[in-house]
Design a protein around this motif. Structure first.
Motif, PDB file in Angstrom:
ATOM      1  N   VAL A   1      26.649  38.884  40.072  1.00  0.00           N
ATOM      2  CA  VAL A   1      26.484  40.288  40.444  1.00  0.00           C
ATOM      3  C   VAL A   1      27.868  40.907  40.327  1.00  0.00           C
ATOM      4  CG1 VAL A   1      25.794  41.923  42.231  1.00  0.00           C
ATOM      5  CG2 VAL A   1      24.604  39.719  42.029  1.00  0.00           C
ATOM      6  N   THR A   2      28.056  41.755  39.314  1.00  0.00           N
ATOM      7  CA  THR A   2      29.375  42.297  39.036  1.00  0.00           C
ATOM      8  C   THR A   2      29.551  43.652  39.707  1.00  0.00           C
ATOM      9  OG1 THR A   2      28.764  43.463  36.988  1.00  0.00           O
ATOM     10  CG2 THR A   2      29.316  41.111  36.812  1.00  0.00           C
ATOM     11  N   TYR A   3      30.712  43.853  40.317  1.00  0.00           N
ATOM     12  CA  TYR A   3      30.999  45.101  41.035  1.00  0.00           C
ATOM     13  C   TYR A   3      31.792  46.025  40.128  1.00  0.00           C
ATOM     14  CZ  TYR A   3      32.458  48.159  44.908  1.00  0.00           C
ATOM     15  OH  TYR A   3      32.678  49.229  45.738  1.00  0.00           O
ATOM     16  N   GLN A   4      31.195  47.165  39.787  1.00  0.00           N
ATOM     17  CA  GLN A   4      31.791  48.091  38.830  1.00  0.00           C
ATOM     18  C   GLN A   4      32.164  49.404  39.534  1.00  0.00           C
ATOM     19  OE1 GLN A   4      33.671  49.396  36.633  1.00  0.00           O
ATOM     20  NE2 GLN A   4      32.674  48.228  35.022  1.00  0.00           N
ATOM     21  N   ALA A   5      33.423  49.486  39.977  1.00  0.00           N
ATOM     22  CA  ALA A   5      33.919  50.700  40.625  1.00  0.00           C
ATOM     23  C   ALA A   5      34.980  51.393  39.786  1.00  0.00           C
ATOM     24  CB  ALA A   5      34.488  50.367  42.007  1.00  0.00           C
ATOM     25  N   MET A   6      35.374  50.776  38.678  1.00  0.00           N
ATOM     26  CA  MET A   6      36.357  51.386  37.796  1.00  0.00           C
ATOM     27  C   MET A   6      35.663  52.398  36.873  1.00  0.00           C
ATOM     28  SD  MET A   6      39.267  50.071  38.694  1.00  0.00           S
ATOM     29  CE  MET A   6      38.534  50.238  40.351  1.00  0.00           C
ATOM     30  N   PRO A   7      36.378  53.444  36.433  1.00  0.00           N
ATOM     31  CA  PRO A   7      35.741  54.498  35.641  1.00  0.00           C
ATOM     32  C   PRO A   7      35.211  53.998  34.301  1.00  0.00           C
ATOM     33  CG  PRO A   7      38.138  54.767  35.659  1.00  0.00           C
ATOM     34  CD  PRO A   7      37.814  53.725  36.685  1.00  0.00           C
TER      35      PRO A   7
ATOM     36  N   PHE B   1      40.478  37.637  50.762  1.00  0.00           N
ATOM     37  CA  PHE B   1      39.075  37.692  50.354  1.00  0.00           C
ATOM     38  C   PHE B   1      38.544  36.384  49.771  1.00  0.00           C
ATOM     39  CE2 PHE B   1      40.659  42.086  50.158  1.00  0.00           C
ATOM     40  CZ  PHE B   1      39.795  42.669  51.093  1.00  0.00           C
ATOM     41  N   GLY B   2      39.389  35.368  49.696  1.00  0.00           N
ATOM     42  CA  GLY B   2      38.924  34.051  49.281  1.00  0.00           C
ATOM     43  C   GLY B   2      38.425  33.993  47.850  1.00  0.00           C
ATOM     44  N   CYS B   3      39.141  34.630  46.928  1.00  0.00           N
ATOM     45  CA  CYS B   3      38.715  34.650  45.533  1.00  0.00           C
ATOM     46  C   CYS B   3      39.902  34.335  44.628  1.00  0.00           C
ATOM     47  CB  CYS B   3      38.129  36.014  45.179  1.00  0.00           C
ATOM     48  SG  CYS B   3      39.314  37.363  45.383  1.00  0.00           S
ATOM     49  N   ARG B   4      39.637  34.253  43.333  1.00  0.00           N
ATOM     50  CA  ARG B   4      40.673  33.967  42.335  1.00  0.00           C
ATOM     51  C   ARG B   4      40.867  35.191  41.448  1.00  0.00           C
ATOM     52  NH1 ARG B   4      39.682  31.807  37.111  1.00  0.00           N
ATOM     53  NH2 ARG B   4      41.566  31.077  36.041  1.00  0.00           N
ATOM     54  N   ILE B   5      42.116  35.575  41.215  1.00  0.00           N
ATOM     55  CA  ILE B   5      42.427  36.742  40.381  1.00  0.00           C
ATOM     56  C   ILE B   5      43.144  36.290  39.113  1.00  0.00           C
ATOM     57  CG2 ILE B   5      43.831  38.837  40.213  1.00  0.00           C
ATOM     58  CD1 ILE B   5      43.356  39.303  43.149  1.00  0.00           C
TER      59      ILE B   5
ATOM     60  N   LEU C   1      32.302  36.914  46.694  1.00  0.00           N
ATOM     61  CA  LEU C   1      33.238  37.171  45.608  1.00  0.00           C
ATOM     62  C   LEU C   1      34.004  35.901  45.237  1.00  0.00           C
ATOM     63  CD1 LEU C   1      34.254  39.615  43.911  1.00  0.00           C
ATOM     64  CD2 LEU C   1      36.116  39.820  45.576  1.00  0.00           C
ATOM     65  N   SER C   2      34.019  35.577  43.939  1.00  0.00           N
ATOM     66  CA  SER C   2      34.727  34.364  43.514  1.00  0.00           C
ATOM     67  C   SER C   2      35.796  34.634  42.464  1.00  0.00           C
ATOM     68  CB  SER C   2      33.732  33.328  42.961  1.00  0.00           C
ATOM     69  OG  SER C   2      33.039  33.841  41.839  1.00  0.00           O
ATOM     70  N   ARG C   3      35.575  35.618  41.552  1.00  0.00           N
ATOM     71  CA  ARG C   3      36.528  35.883  40.476  1.00  0.00           C
ATOM     72  C   ARG C   3      36.806  37.370  40.350  1.00  0.00           C
ATOM     73  NH1 ARG C   3      31.666  34.280  39.353  1.00  0.00           N
ATOM     74  NH2 ARG C   3      31.497  34.650  37.121  1.00  0.00           N
ATOM     75  N   CYS C   4      38.040  37.682  40.014  1.00  0.00           N
ATOM     76  CA  CYS C   4      38.450  39.062  39.746  1.00  0.00           C
ATOM     77  C   CYS C   4      39.323  39.078  38.501  1.00  0.00           C
ATOM     78  CB  CYS C   4      39.250  39.650  40.915  1.00  0.00           C
ATOM     79  SG  CYS C   4      38.449  39.553  42.521  1.00  0.00           S
TER      80      CYS C   4
ATOM     81  N   ASN D   1      36.303  43.788  38.768  1.00  0.00           N
ATOM     82  CA  ASN D   1      37.363  44.142  37.818  1.00  0.00           C
ATOM     83  C   ASN D   1      38.123  45.352  38.349  1.00  0.00           C
ATOM     84  OD1 ASN D   1      34.670  45.374  37.070  1.00  0.00           O
ATOM     85  ND2 ASN D   1      36.048  46.680  35.878  1.00  0.00           N
ATOM     86  N   TYR D   2      39.403  45.442  38.010  1.00  0.00           N
ATOM     87  CA  TYR D   2      40.224  46.532  38.541  1.00  0.00           C
ATOM     88  C   TYR D   2      41.320  46.891  37.551  1.00  0.00           C
ATOM     89  CZ  TYR D   2      43.723  42.952  39.430  1.00  0.00           C
ATOM     90  OH  TYR D   2      44.637  41.943  39.259  1.00  0.00           O
ATOM     91  N   VAL D   3      41.889  48.074  37.772  1.00  0.00           N
ATOM     92  CA  VAL D   3      43.091  48.497  37.051  1.00  0.00           C
ATOM     93  C   VAL D   3      44.009  49.211  38.040  1.00  0.00           C
ATOM     94  CG1 VAL D   3      42.041  48.731  34.766  1.00  0.00           C
ATOM     95  CG2 VAL D   3      41.977  50.659  36.345  1.00  0.00           C
ATOM     96  N   GLY D   4      45.290  49.211  37.725  1.00  0.00           N
ATOM     97  CA  GLY D   4      46.233  49.990  38.525  1.00  0.00           C
ATOM     98  C   GLY D   4      46.456  49.443  39.920  1.00  0.00           C
TER      99      GLY D   4
END
Length: 298
Positions: A194-200, A288-292, A268-271, A245-248
Motif C-alpha cells: 500500500v503506497t502512500y502518495q502525498a507528493m505532487p 518510524f521503524g523503516c528503511r530509507i 511502513l517498511s521502505r521509503c 516516497n518524498y522529495v525536499g
C-alpha cells in the motif's frame, strides 16, 4: 520494451483496489475504464499540432485518470505546478504547446486575466456538471486496438527552475516503464503493498517511484490531496501503508511534529526520496521503524 498503455491493459478485469482517495475507492479495472473514457474524450477533441494535454490539479483521482488517458491515446500529459501563479503559470502552459487544459474551478481562477494560450472551449473543469456529463457520454469506451510505441512521449515534467524558467523534461512511455521495473526490483514493490502518495503528481518522483510501480504490480495507492506533516502518521496507520516516497524537506517537517513512544507501531517498511539530510534520515528511521533509500535523477 513495454509501455504504460500495455501496463494499463494488463489491469483490465483486476478487482483489487488500486486507488484510495479520501472516501473514494477505485479498483484497477475501474481506473482503466476511467482512463479509457478520457482517452476517447481527448481523441474526440484532438486538433492538428502536438497532442499535449495540460493538467492543472492537486493530487486528485482525475489527475491519474488523465495520465492513463494520455498513455492509451498516445497523448503527452503536461503536469502543471498549481503553486505557480500569474504570468509564470501561464508561461508554463504556453511553453508546452497544449491543446487541452484539464483543471478545476480553483485552477481557472488562478489563470484569470493571464494569457495561457488555450481557448475557453478547450478548458475542462473537472468539478463542473458539464464535465461530468461529458465523461459520462464516453463511459464504456473500448481501449485502443493498438498501444502507442515505447518512444511516444507520455509526460512533460517541469524542472524546479532554480537557474531560470522551468524546463519541460520529456519522459516517454518506454522510459517510464523501464524506470518502473528498476524501482520494483530495487525496493521489492509487490501487489500486497500500500503506497502512500502525498507528493505532487506533476513531479517525476510521484509517477516514477509510486504510481508507476503500483500500476505494474497491481498494488494499492493511497493518494493525499496535498502533503501534511501532521497527517502523515495517522494516514500511514489508517491505511496500513508500507511504502512512502518524498522529495525536499518532507522528512524535516514530519520530524518536527511531536514524537510519540509508539510511532514505530505502523506497517511502513521502505521509503525512497531525495534531498533529505543524513541526520534526518537516521532520525526518521529510528522514529518510524523503516528503511530509507536516497537517490536523484532527472
Amino acid at each position: 520494451m513495454s509501455t504504460i498503455a500495455a501496463l494499463l491493459r494488463a489491469r483490465v478485469g483486476d478487482t483489487h483496489i488500486g486507488l484510495v482517495f479520501e472516501d473514494e475507492r477505485y479498483t484497477w479495472d475501474e481506473i482503466v475504464a476511467a482512463s479509457a473514457a478520457r482517452a476517447a474524450l481527448a481523441n474526440e477533441r484532438r486538433v492538428d499540432g502536438p497532442f499535449h494535454i495540460a493538467v492543472l490539479l492537486e493530487n486528485v483521482p482525475e489527475f491519474l485518470f488523465w495520465i492513463g488517458a494520455g498513455a492509451l491515446a498516445g497523448a503527452t500529459v503536461v503536469g502543471v505546478n498549481p503553486t505557480r501563479r500569474g504570468d509564470e503559470l501561464a508561461r508554463d502552459i504556453r511553453h508546452t504547446d497544449c491543446q487541452l487544459l484539464v483543471t478545476d474551478t480553483a485552477g481557472i481562477e488562478s489563470l484569470r486575466g493571464v494569457d495561457h494560450g488555450i481557448a475557453p472551449e478547450r478548458v475542462l473543469a473537472v468539478d463542473g456538471a458539464a464535465y461530468a456529463a461529458l465523461v459520462a457520454s464516453h463511459e464504456g469506451a473500448p481501449l485502443p486496438v493498438e498501444d502507442p510505441q515505447p518512444s511516444t512521449a507520455l509526460m512533460l515534467l517541469f524542472t524546479s527552475g532554480t537557474t531560470g524558467a522551468p524546463k519541460a523534461v520529456i519522459c516517454s512511455q518506454g522510459r517510464l516503464a523501464g524506470i518502473i521495473d528498476n524501482v520494483i526490483n530495487q525496493y521489492g514493490i509487490n501487489r500486497a503493498d500500500v503506497t502512500y502518495q502525498a507528493m505532487p503528481l506533476f513531479h517525476g518522483n510521484a509517477i516514477m517511484v509510486n504510481w508507476g510501480p503500483a500500476l505494474k504490480v497491481g498494488a494499492t495507492v493511497v493518494l493525499r490531496r496535498r502533503f501534511s506533516a501532521s497527517g502523515f502518521l495517522p494516514d500511514i496507520r489508517a491505511h496500513g501503508c508500507t511504502f512512502f516516497n518524498y522529495v525536499g524537506k518532507c522528512l524535516t517537517y514530519i520530524l518536527a511534529t511531536p514524537p510519540t513512544p509508539d510511532a514505530a507501531d505502523n506497517a511502513l517498511s521502505r521509503c525512497f526520496g531525495n534531498e533529505a539530510s543524513a541526520t534526518d534520515i537516521a532520525a526518521f528511521e529510528r522514529r518510524f521503524g523503516c528503511r530509507i533509500v536516497e537517490g536523484y535523477g532527472s
